[in-house]
Design a protein around this motif. Structure first.
Motif, PDB file in Angstrom:
ATOM      1  N   LYS A  55      -5.222  -6.024   7.486  1.00  0.00           N
ATOM      2  CA  LYS A  55      -6.041  -4.888   7.303  1.00  0.00           C
ATOM      3  C   LYS A  55      -7.235  -5.852   7.289  1.00  0.00           C
ATOM      4  O   LYS A  55      -7.134  -6.798   6.721  1.00  0.00           O
ATOM      5  CB  LYS A  55      -5.604  -4.601   5.496  1.00  0.00           C
ATOM      6  CG  LYS A  55      -4.379  -3.769   5.478  1.00  0.00           C
ATOM      7  CD  LYS A  55      -4.228  -2.443   7.166  1.00  0.00           C
ATOM      8  CE  LYS A  55      -3.125  -1.723   6.459  1.00  0.00           C
ATOM      9  NZ  LYS A  55      -2.540  -1.033   7.776  1.00  0.00           N
ATOM     10  N   TRP A  98      -1.125   6.611   9.244  1.00  0.00           N
ATOM     11  CA  TRP A  98       0.350   5.873   9.425  1.00  0.00           C
ATOM     12  C   TRP A  98       1.576   6.744   8.007  1.00  0.00           C
ATOM     13  O   TRP A  98       0.586   7.592   7.150  1.00  0.00           O
ATOM     14  CB  TRP A  98       0.173   4.508   8.507  1.00  0.00           C
ATOM     15  CG  TRP A  98       1.090   3.873   8.341  1.00  0.00           C
ATOM     16  CD1 TRP A  98       1.712   3.389   7.376  1.00  0.00           C
ATOM     17  CD2 TRP A  98       2.576   2.988   9.790  1.00  0.00           C
ATOM     18  NE1 TRP A  98       2.129   2.883   7.159  1.00  0.00           N
ATOM     19  CE2 TRP A  98       2.909   2.665   8.577  1.00  0.00           C
ATOM     20  CE3 TRP A  98       2.856   3.244  10.941  1.00  0.00           C
ATOM     21  CZ2 TRP A  98       4.311   2.233   9.112  1.00  0.00           C
ATOM     22  CZ3 TRP A  98       3.986   2.451  11.038  1.00  0.00           C
ATOM     23  CH2 TRP A  98       4.237   1.837  10.527  1.00  0.00           C
ATOM     24  N   GLN A 101      -7.369   1.151   5.243  1.00  0.00           N
ATOM     25  CA  GLN A 101      -7.574   1.244   7.250  1.00  0.00           C
ATOM     26  C   GLN A 101      -9.107   0.860   6.778  1.00  0.00           C
ATOM     27  O   GLN A 101     -10.146   0.478   7.316  1.00  0.00           O
ATOM     28  CB  GLN A 101      -7.809   1.993   7.919  1.00  0.00           C
ATOM     29  CG  GLN A 101      -5.926   1.990   8.551  1.00  0.00           C
ATOM     30  CD  GLN A 101      -5.744   2.476   9.663  1.00  0.00           C
ATOM     31  OE1 GLN A 101      -6.684   3.006   9.800  1.00  0.00           O
ATOM     32  NE2 GLN A 101      -4.520   2.173   9.202  1.00  0.00           N
ATOM     33  N   SER A 159       3.222   6.090   6.220  1.00  0.00           N
ATOM     34  CA  SER A 159       3.055   5.731   4.292  1.00  0.00           C
ATOM     35  C   SER A 159       2.905   7.051   3.604  1.00  0.00           C
ATOM     36  O   SER A 159       2.989   7.279   2.982  1.00  0.00           O
ATOM     37  CB  SER A 159       2.119   4.842   4.045  1.00  0.00           C
ATOM     38  OG  SER A 159       3.023   3.262   4.736  1.00  0.00           O
ATOM     39  N   ASP A 219      -6.964   7.845   0.319  1.00  0.00           N
ATOM     40  CA  ASP A 219      -6.021   6.424   1.533  1.00  0.00           C
ATOM     41  C   ASP A 219      -6.898   5.344   2.073  1.00  0.00           C
ATOM     42  O   ASP A 219      -7.528   5.572   2.990  1.00  0.00           O
ATOM     43  CB  ASP A 219      -4.887   6.663   2.133  1.00  0.00           C
ATOM     44  CG  ASP A 219      -4.076   5.986   2.854  1.00  0.00           C
ATOM     45  OD1 ASP A 219      -4.553   4.875   2.655  1.00  0.00           O
ATOM     46  OD2 ASP A 219      -2.960   6.638   2.934  1.00  0.00           O
ATOM     47  N   SER A 279      -3.660  -1.003   0.637  1.00  0.00           N
ATOM     48  CA  SER A 279      -3.017  -1.709   1.428  1.00  0.00           C
ATOM     49  C   SER A 279      -3.556  -3.048   2.111  1.00  0.00           C
ATOM     50  O   SER A 279      -4.884  -3.680   2.078  1.00  0.00           O
ATOM     51  CB  SER A 279      -2.781  -1.388   2.689  1.00  0.00           C
ATOM     52  OG  SER A 279      -1.081  -2.645   2.890  1.00  0.00           O
ATOM     53  N   GLY A 338       0.981  -0.975  -0.135  1.00  0.00           N
ATOM     54  CA  GLY A 338       0.465   0.050   0.371  1.00  0.00           C
ATOM     55  C   GLY A 338       1.093   1.236   0.020  1.00  0.00           C
ATOM     56  O   GLY A 338       0.376   2.610  -0.435  1.00  0.00           O
ATOM     57  N   THR A 339       2.003   0.918   0.233  1.00  0.00           N
ATOM     58  CA  THR A 339       2.571   2.421   0.168  1.00  0.00           C
ATOM     59  C   THR A 339       3.466   2.786  -0.803  1.00  0.00           C
ATOM     60  O   THR A 339       3.322   3.850  -1.641  1.00  0.00           O
ATOM     61  CB  THR A 339       4.393   2.105   1.272  1.00  0.00           C
ATOM     62  OG1 THR A 339       4.012   1.714   2.255  1.00  0.00           O
ATOM     63  CG2 THR A 339       5.071   3.458   1.168  1.00  0.00           C
TER      64      THR A 339
HETATM   65  C1  LIG Z   1      -3.441   4.559   6.528  1.00  0.00           C
HETATM   66  C2  LIG Z   1      -2.397   3.804   5.566  1.00  0.00           C
HETATM   67  N1  LIG Z   1      -1.832   4.252   4.158  1.00  0.00           N
HETATM   68  C3  LIG Z   1      -0.525   3.549   4.230  1.00  0.00           C
HETATM   69  C4  LIG Z   1      -0.507   2.075   4.615  1.00  0.00           C
HETATM   70  C5  LIG Z   1       0.795   1.034   4.155  1.00  0.00           C
HETATM   71  O1  LIG Z   1       0.011   0.110   2.900  1.00  0.00           O
HETATM   72  P1  LIG Z   1       1.722  -1.284   3.359  1.00  0.00           P
HETATM   73  O2  LIG Z   1       1.713  -1.616   4.449  1.00  0.00           O
HETATM   74  O3  LIG Z   1       0.542  -2.345   2.635  1.00  0.00           O
HETATM   75  O4  LIG Z   1       2.485  -0.159   2.805  1.00  0.00           O
HETATM   76  C6  LIG Z   1      -0.936   1.370   5.667  1.00  0.00           C
HETATM   77  C7  LIG Z   1      -0.405   0.803   6.181  1.00  0.00           C
HETATM   78  O5  LIG Z   1      -0.891   0.072   7.143  1.00  0.00           O
HETATM   79  C8  LIG Z   1      -1.505   2.350   6.878  1.00  0.00           C
HETATM   80  O6  LIG Z   1      -2.513   2.331   7.607  1.00  0.00           O
END
Ligand SMILES: Cc1ncc(COP(=O)(O)O)c(C=O)c1O
Length: 367
Positions: free
Chosen positions: A186, A86, A160, A88, A157, A181, A60-61
């Motif tokens: 999740k 978070w 969650q 990311s 985004d 993500s 998800g990043t």
């Molecule tokens: C709000 C939010 N954005 C982005 C991400 C990024 O996801 P990933 O861990 O799959 O890179 C997360 C993951 O915890 C998140 O909670």
């Protein structure tokens, strides 16, 4: 009694036969990246969310960063993000080459405050990233209105909030593009890292798919430099088993939340608040209290695991310090030391929620 914060094993056991079969099939076919499982998941998740394209990627990043790049956002540009998320969310803006600009959040909804966005818009602003944090939808109408007036992209985004709804629409289908993500914990989680980029925009979809796969448009046709950010087939196979259950699991999360709301209502804890037109999916159940550390310790001593999501708001983290101070984010500051996430997962038993609530009650009684 012992109550885990999230117990992934219970969910696995409930789908063990199908998951084991799906994983074994991938291994026997020795096709580990891409293929029909990945394609099937992309199509199913796009249909579930009500969006034309879903392009899978590694996490998800990456999904946030690649979508920003696919929108043409990079050096010299600014992207508005909430002060509370978070890392990311803001990290992806930086890795895309742009600058994250932080905006305060709403007190018990934890999403970006639309009334404070406009002040942060400059001639360099190119996009807003609303985060549907904790599974509660951000205020999309106001956000889109500001974005339309200033010609900004809106990148949701949704890490969650798989399946949450805002005014009857699935989140992820409202902005210009959406990032998901599928990290194991999740609401829809794979058995490793995985991510998804969703959009109705053909051009964004095409560019995002190219960036995620070495800039290729078709095999060996590298029209640009991209990177390797692919979903592996094992993850897609797991997600294909799990997606049909997501609606039921989200319903169970809402049932658990309803029980918490009822059992905790007369205690000195502030519970999440959201408008009637939103249907949250409670990735997290966050309460606020003045004696957060005390309550956390007491719950731990009584076998209840909790978490803090997140202990330091983004602008105060070392990579972003300077140029702003706590006073710029009064709401996030006010709750930063008060938030506590209680155990929340679909398979929680009623007795466990009752035990958590009873323990919270005894903590306040002992004060
Ligand atoms: C709000 C939010 N954005 C982005 C991400 C990024 O996801 P990933 O861990 O799959 O890179 C997360 C993951 O915890 C998140 O909670």
């Amino acid at each position: 009694m012992k109550v885990e914060f999230v117990d992934l094993k219970r969910q696995y056991l409930s789908i063990k036969t199908e998951v084991d079969e799906a994983i074994s099939k991938v291994i026997q076919e020795t096709s580990f990246v891409g293929g029909t499982e990945v394609k099937a998941f992309e199509e199913a998740f796009a249909a579930f969310t009500g969006v034309k394209h879903c392009i899978s990627c590694a996490n998800g990043t990456d999904s946030l960063e690649i979508l920003l790049k696919a929108m043409g956002i990079g050096p010299g540009d600014e992207v508005i993000v909430p002060s509370h998320s978070w890392i990311s969310t803001s990290e992806a803006v930086t890795t895309a080459g742009a600058k994250p600009v932080f905006v305060d959040t709403l007190p018990l909804r934890y999403t970006i405050d639309p009334a404070k966005i406009e002040k942060a818009v400059t001639p360099r602003t190119k996009a807003i990233i609303p985060v549907h944090l904790c599974g509660i939808p951000a205020e999309m109408d106001e956000i889109l209105d500001i974005a339309n007036r200033h010609k900004l992209f809106v990148l949701e985004d949704c890490a969650q909030a798989h399946g949450a709804e805002y005014k009857g629409k699935r989140i992820g289908s409202i902005g210009h593009a959406a990032s998901f993500s599928f990290y194991p914990g999740k609401n829809l989680g794979a058995y490793g890292d995985a991510g998804g980029m969703l959009t109705n925009d053909d051009a964004i979809a095409e560019k995002a798919a190219m960036i995620a796969n070495h800039g290729q448009k078709g095999k060996h046709n590298h029209l640009m430099e991209g990177r390797n950010s692919r979903m592996d087939t094992l993850q897609a196979a797991v997600l294909n088993v799990k997606l049909p259950q997501l609606g039921k699991w989200n319903e169970l999360r809402r049932k658990n939340a309803a029980l918490y709301f009822n059992l905790l209502k007369d205690l000195p804890t502030e519970l999440p608040q959201y408008p009637d037109y939103s249907t949250p999916v409670y990735h997290l159940f966050v309460v606020q209290t003045n004696n957060r550390e005390g309550l956390m310790q007491f719950l731990k001593e009584h076998g209840v695991a909790t978490g803090i999501h997140y202990p330091v708001m983004l602008p105060m983290l070392p990579p972003y310090k300077g140029g702003h101070n706590e006073a710029d984010f009064p709401v996030s500051v006010a709750y930063q030391n008060r938030i506590l996430s209680l155990p929340m997962f679909p398979e929680m038993e009623e007795a466990e929620i009752q035990y958590v609530a009873e323990t919270v009650k005894s903590f306040f009684k002992s004060k």
